[in-house]
Design an enzyme around this catalytic site. Structure first.
Site, PDB file in Angstrom:
ATOM      1  N   ILE A 702      26.286  -3.597  15.098  1.00  0.00           N
ATOM      2  CA  ILE A 702      24.919  -4.100  15.271  1.00  0.00           C
ATOM      3  C   ILE A 702      23.872  -3.013  15.038  1.00  0.00           C
ATOM      4  O   ILE A 702      22.672  -3.275  15.112  1.00  0.00           O
ATOM      5  CB  ILE A 702      24.718  -4.701  16.675  1.00  0.00           C
ATOM      6  CG1 ILE A 702      24.984  -3.650  17.755  1.00  0.00           C
ATOM      7  CG2 ILE A 702      25.558  -5.943  16.862  1.00  0.00           C
ATOM      8  CD1 ILE A 702      24.662  -4.126  19.171  1.00  0.00           C
ATOM      9  N   GLY A 705      23.437   4.820  15.997  1.00  0.00           N
ATOM     10  CA  GLY A 705      22.680   5.736  16.838  1.00  0.00           C
ATOM     11  C   GLY A 705      22.723   7.139  16.276  1.00  0.00           C
ATOM     12  O   GLY A 705      23.094   7.361  15.120  1.00  0.00           O
ATOM     13  N   GLY A 708      26.678   7.905  15.822  1.00  0.00           N
ATOM     14  CA  GLY A 708      27.625   7.002  15.194  1.00  0.00           C
ATOM     15  C   GLY A 708      27.215   5.552  15.319  1.00  0.00           C
ATOM     16  O   GLY A 708      26.104   5.228  15.731  1.00  0.00           O
ATOM     17  N   LYS A 724      28.983   2.351  21.858  1.00  0.00           N
ATOM     18  CA  LYS A 724      28.517   3.400  20.958  1.00  0.00           C
ATOM     19  C   LYS A 724      29.667   4.350  20.667  1.00  0.00           C
ATOM     20  O   LYS A 724      30.229   4.961  21.582  1.00  0.00           O
ATOM     21  CB  LYS A 724      27.355   4.161  21.585  1.00  0.00           C
ATOM     22  CG  LYS A 724      26.757   5.198  20.657  1.00  0.00           C
ATOM     23  CD  LYS A 724      25.504   5.794  21.252  1.00  0.00           C
ATOM     24  CE  LYS A 724      24.876   6.763  20.275  1.00  0.00           C
ATOM     25  NZ  LYS A 724      23.644   7.357  20.814  1.00  0.00           N
ATOM     26  N   ASP A 834      14.656  12.340  22.216  1.00  0.00           N
ATOM     27  CA  ASP A 834      14.599  11.493  21.024  1.00  0.00           C
ATOM     28  C   ASP A 834      14.021  10.128  21.378  1.00  0.00           C
ATOM     29  O   ASP A 834      14.591   9.093  21.045  1.00  0.00           O
ATOM     30  CB  ASP A 834      15.978  11.351  20.395  1.00  0.00           C
ATOM     31  CG  ASP A 834      15.896  10.828  18.951  1.00  0.00           C
ATOM     32  OD1 ASP A 834      14.802  10.898  18.359  1.00  0.00           O
ATOM     33  OD2 ASP A 834      16.918  10.356  18.430  1.00  0.00           O
TER      34      ASP A 834
END
Length: 1017
Positions: A702, A705, A708, A724, A834
């Site tokens: 979907i 990140g 990965g 994730k 981030d």
């Protein structure tokens, strides 16, 4: 004789005939000359139209319509010669034509409010008869020409709201006929020339707002400016002193030099100008004393706010019988207010807050004038308030907080129905509040930190939104009539003598966000039916005598994030509380049972102290362990033998099992097929590692990140989880693995409604998986910037409609709450590094959740800078100090969040611009060059009712993206500003939420949430 007579008559007749012939010749010649001039001017006007590319608004300018003097843009003299050209408000994007002065008799040129680019059109200096020139509200750049003084007939000159920079040329003093001169809201950065004093006919002078961030207007052609010009604009301001020669401008009626960088003393001659009506010198760096000799008796307004003036208020101000407004706030003035000022018959607005003034107030204030505003806060005044402040029934704003005023309030205030704002906190007032004040149309009722007594009234004005009476001596019960206080948003009554039980009617206030009743004598249980407090964020009942169980309904309050019930007599088990709580204190009660797992971390180490029957499975809370009880100690001897036997049996079984596993492991290792996964759980799970690993297929991807791919996995009981995958098909470095496990341990302790919940970690030799809660509406960037993917549930045709401004503000608040928790409530603080729209996830109710902590690190000490070996982040979101020095602090997250605020308000992406610029730089350029902020906002969501609120959030975004980290607010301060916007929206006041409110709010955010909203003079 007859002959002579006859001859004379013939001669006379001949003479008359000659004169008639000559007159006819001259008339014909003049007519031909006028006709020729008419044709020439007509041709020039048609050339102007052609030069402007034949715009539709000049469609009536045609060769067939020769009566150009009838065109609305043209004015003519009595002999039909063109004298005036007005082309204002037409969005002209061409330069002014070079042949315009071919109109030889031109006296009036008006190009106001267009988009004209380029430098000053010097060919206008050839229009020798020019009397009126208005080039304001355009996009001119460069300097004002040195020889502008050649226009010796000029009476009106307006170059305001442009981008002219440099000096005001000294030749301006040659324009002796000038009556009106306006250079306001430009980028002028020199001094005011002394020659300006030669303008003895000048009546109106406006040089205001040539400051660092002038609110002038700049259109899309800002990109034509070179980078050198952009950086130069940071130093744009009028500097130096006000020239002494300004006292020679004897005709001057209005002077505006506000919002510059002027220094030095105010020239004494300025107060000698007998025609002067209005004087604006606010927001400069003027120092010294205000001139005491005042002969400008026609003054109606004096504004010297925000300077560094010292000394006393001149006695001469008491002679200004026409004075309606006196603003001296935010200076260093000392001494008493002259008694004569209280006698001025025209005084309406009196503002002297934030000085060092002292003494008693003149007793006649308000008796002789229609006084509306009386702002004297942040001084050292003593004694009583003047009795007649509302004598004429016009007083609207009474602000006296942080002084040493004492005694009872004037009884006349009880009849002051015009009053809307009462802010008199932090004084020494005593006695009771005049009864009328409770019922007038007040919006703010702030009387905290005084010595008031009496009972609270049954009836309260329905317009009051802030009721702050804390730290006084009010007594008695909270009246049952409190249910009628339907518009109250903040109710603070801490540290009084209120008693009896909390009435159930108090729970019926739908707009209440803050309820502080701590340090009173309240008894009985907390009402169980508090579900109506849907907006409540802060509930403090500390240090009372409340008892009974904590109601389960408190766990259903959707916005509650601060709860303090400490030092009471609550008993029973702790109910299910909202995991979003950032501040929780239940200490010093009689609570029993187990602490909810969501709060079993060091962030709540002081939240449960002095509850002897509470237990916890973690040592971080300093409570007894739930696995150890007195009963177990008494039964030790009875089952110890059985325990020993059981241990022997188990040991034998484990030995056999270990042998089996060793053999199996050896065989798998030998065959190279060992690919087992290890699961570390952080909560009770309804799935195993095999459920997750089997879902890691390409069809379930979907997104991706920082490290990965991200998968969606179906699990029983939860529907879906997000997985994730970090590192793939390569052996993990031991140091990186150790760092990863340290980070995961930290993340597992975080419990906040606006942070994505980490459920477990699954790892093997060459891969690691983080399993998070699944968030239905995916990431914010997909909704905001049309970044939909096939797997997304977001409809490209619907996402803009769904993500309206109220939702955007809700998302901003939620994100700020998550980051504020990381920065201020985690110990040590966590820096995300981030923060961006793709890392803000949205659930089905559009609640924001901060995600992707693969980049988070722990600061060495709170507030101490740490450096990282590499810069990790996304272009457009990274703070400049992070890029340049790799220095890390909470302020780099503040910068990134500021970019998100700019995205939410403008609809543009963070990397808007080119490879060398970003949205933050774009926004700063527009702001520094004074663009109208409303023109920068996202037109797809902006409505008139949202514009002020969006403007405020945009300005907050600018402050968060300031170049210097020290100039940025903290996330806690940012959150308070956003919550204030939300309060304004809930009260229907978003359209009056001004940009200028942000700065004083942040400046005073630590003053117990008391907004200093009076700093605008």
């Amino acid at each position: 004789m007859e002959l002579f007579t006859s001859s004379s008559s013939s001669y006379l007749k001949l003479l008359l005939q000659s004169i008639v012939i000559l007159l006819l010749v001259f008339t014909r010649a003049d007519s031909e000359s006028q006709s020729q001039l008419h044709d020439q001017e007509h041709a020039i006007l048609l050339r102007i139209k052609q030069y402007l590319e034949n715009p539709s608004y000049l469609s009536h300018w045609t060769s067939s319509n020769i009566a150009h003097c009838s065109w609305p843009e043209i004015t003519c003299s009595n002999d039909d010669s063109v004298t005036g050209l007005t082309l204002s408000n037409n969005s002209i994007i061409q330069t002014i034509p070079s042949f315009i002065c071919d109109l030889k008799n031109l006296t009036h040129v008006d190009f106001y409010n267009n988009l004209i680019p380029g430098e000053f059109p010097t060919h206008l200096l050839n229009c020798s008869k020019l009397e009126y020139l208005d080039l304001s509200m355009n996009d001119f750049v460069g300097s004002i020409p040195r020889d502008i003084g050649n226009l010796s007939n000029l009476q009106f000159l307006n170059l305001g709201y442009t981008n002219f920079s440099g000096d005001i040329p000294s030749s301006i003093g040659s324009l002796k006929q000038l009556t009106n001169l306006q250079f306001q809201n430009c980028l002028l950065n020199g001094t005011i020339p002394s020659e300006i004093g030669n303008l003895s006919n000048l009546e109106f002078l406006d040089l205001s707002s040539n400051s660092m961030f002038p609110p002038s207007r700049l259109h899309d052609n800002w990109m034509r400016l070179s980078k050198l010009k952009f950086f130069f604009m940071f130093d744009c301001n009028l500097v130096g002193e006000i020239p002494e020669t300004i006292g020679n401008m004897v005709a001057l009626e209005r002077l505006d030099l506000s919002q510059n960088d002027l220094s030095g003393e105010i020239p004494g001659g300025l107060f000698m100008l007998k025609n002067l009506n209005i004087m604006f010198l606010s927001r400069n760096k003027l120092s010294g004393e205000i001139p005491d000799v005042v002969e400008a008796l026609n003054l109606t307004i004096i504004d010297l706010t925000r300077n560094s003036l010292s000394g006393k208020i001149p006695d001469g101000f008491g002679k200004l019988q026409n004075l309606t407004g006196l603003a001296l706030s935010l200076n260093n003035l000392h001494g008493e207010i002259p008694q004569s000022i209280g006698l001025l018959p025209s005084l309406i607005d009196f503002k002297v807050f934030s000085n060092n003034l002292s003494g008693t107030l003149p007793p006649d204030f308000g008796r002789h004038s229609m006084l509306k505003t009386f702002l004297i806060s942040n001084n050292s005044f003593s004694g009583k308030l003047p009795e007649n402040l509302c004598y004429n029934g016009h007083l609207e704003n009474l602000t006296t907080y942080e002084n040493h005023l004492s005694g009872e309030l004037p009884q006349s205030l009880g009849n002051c129905s015009s009053l809307t704002d009462l802010k008199i906190y932090s004084n020494e007032f005593s006695g009771s509040i005049p009864s009328g004040l409770w019922t007038f149309n007040l919006s703010t009722f702030m009387v905290s930190h005084n010595k008031f007594t009496g009972e609270l009234p049954e009836r309260l004005s329905s317009t009051i939104s802030r009721l702050e009476i804390d730290y006084n001596q009010f007594y008695g019960r909270i009246p049952t009539g409190v249910s009628s206080w339907t518009n109250v948003v903040v109710f603070q009554a801490s540290k009084n003598n209120l008693n009896e039980s909390i009435p159930r009617e108090l729970t019926a206030l739908p707009m209440l966000t803050t309820l502080l009743l701590d340090q009173n004598q309240l008894t009985g249980p907390l009402p169980s039916d508090i579900i109506s407090w849907k907006s409540l964020r802060n509930l403090n009942l500390r240090q009372n005598e409340l008892s009974g169980h904590i109601p389960d309904s408190i766990g259903h309050l959707p916005d509650l994030n601060q709860l303090d019930l400490s030092e009471n007599q609550f008993s029973g088990q702790i109910p299910s509380l909202p995991s979003r709580l950032t501040n929780l204190n239940l200490s010093s009660n009689y609570l029993t049972g187990r602490v909810p797992s969501a709060f079993e971390n060091s962030a709540f180490e002081t939240s449960f102290l002095n509850n002897s029957d509470l237990c916890s499975d973690t040592s971080a809370l300093n409570l007894r362990s739930c696995n150890h009880s007195p009963q177990s100690e008494s039964n030790d001897s009875s089952w110890s033998i059985a325990l020993i036997i059981s241990l022997v049996v188990v040991a034998c079984f484990l030995a056999l099992l270990a042998s089996f596993l060793i053999i199996r492991f050896y065989r798998k290792r030998k065959s190279g097929l060992d690919r087992s996964w290890k699961l570390i759980s952080f909560q009770r799970l309804s799935f195993t590692e095999s459920n997750i690993v089997s879902s890691l297929t390409e069809n379930n991807i979907i997104g991706s990140g920082g490290y990965g791919a991200v998968y969606r996995a179906a699990v029983d009981g939860l529907g879906y989880v997000a997985v994730k995958k970090i590192w793939d098909n390569e052996k993990i470095d031991k140091k990186l693995e150790s760092s990863f496990h340290t980070e995961v341990k930290i993340l597992s302790s975080i419990r906040h409604k606006n942070i994505v919940k980490l459920m477990c970690c699954i790892s093997k030799e060459d891969s690691m998986l983080l399993v998070y809660e699944y968030v239905e509406n995916h990431s914010l960037d997909r909704w905001l910037h049309r970044k939909n993917k096939s797997s997304s549930a977001v409809s490209g045709s619907l996402h803009r409609v769904a993500l309206d401004w109220p939702k955007r503000l809700h998302i901003a608040i939620g994100t700020a709450q998550g980051l504020s928790y990381m920065h201020h409530d985690c110990s040590p603080p966590i820096v995300h590094r981030d923060v961006k729209t793709s890392n803000i996830l949205l659930d089905d109710q559009f609640n924001a959740k901060v995600a992707d902590f693969g980049l988070a690190r722990i600061l060495v000490k709170p507030g101490e800078l740490a450096t990282m070996s590499a810069v990790i982040g996304s272009f457009g979101y990274m703070a400049p100090e992070y890029i340049q020095t790799t220095r890390v602090s909470e302020k780099i997250d503040v910068y990134s969040f500021g970019v998100i605020l700019l995205e939410l308000t403008t609809g543009k992406e963070a990397n808007y611009g080119d490879e060398h610029s970003s949205l933050a730089e774009w926004a700063w350029r527009h702001h520094q060059l004074g663009s109208n902020i409303e023109e920068l906002l996202d037109k797809e969501v902006m409505e008139s009712s949202y514009s002020g609120e969006m403007c405020k959030v945009f300005t907050l975004g600018l402050m968060c993206t300031a170049t210097l980290p020290s100039a940025r607010p903290s996330m806690k301060e940012v959150l308070q500003v956003l919550l204030s916007c939300d309060e304004s929206f809930s009260k229907g006041e978003s359209n009056i939420c001004h940009c200028d409110d942000v700065v004083p709010f942040l400046k005073n955010s630590r003053r117990e949430h008391k907004l200093d909203i009076d700093n605008d003079s």
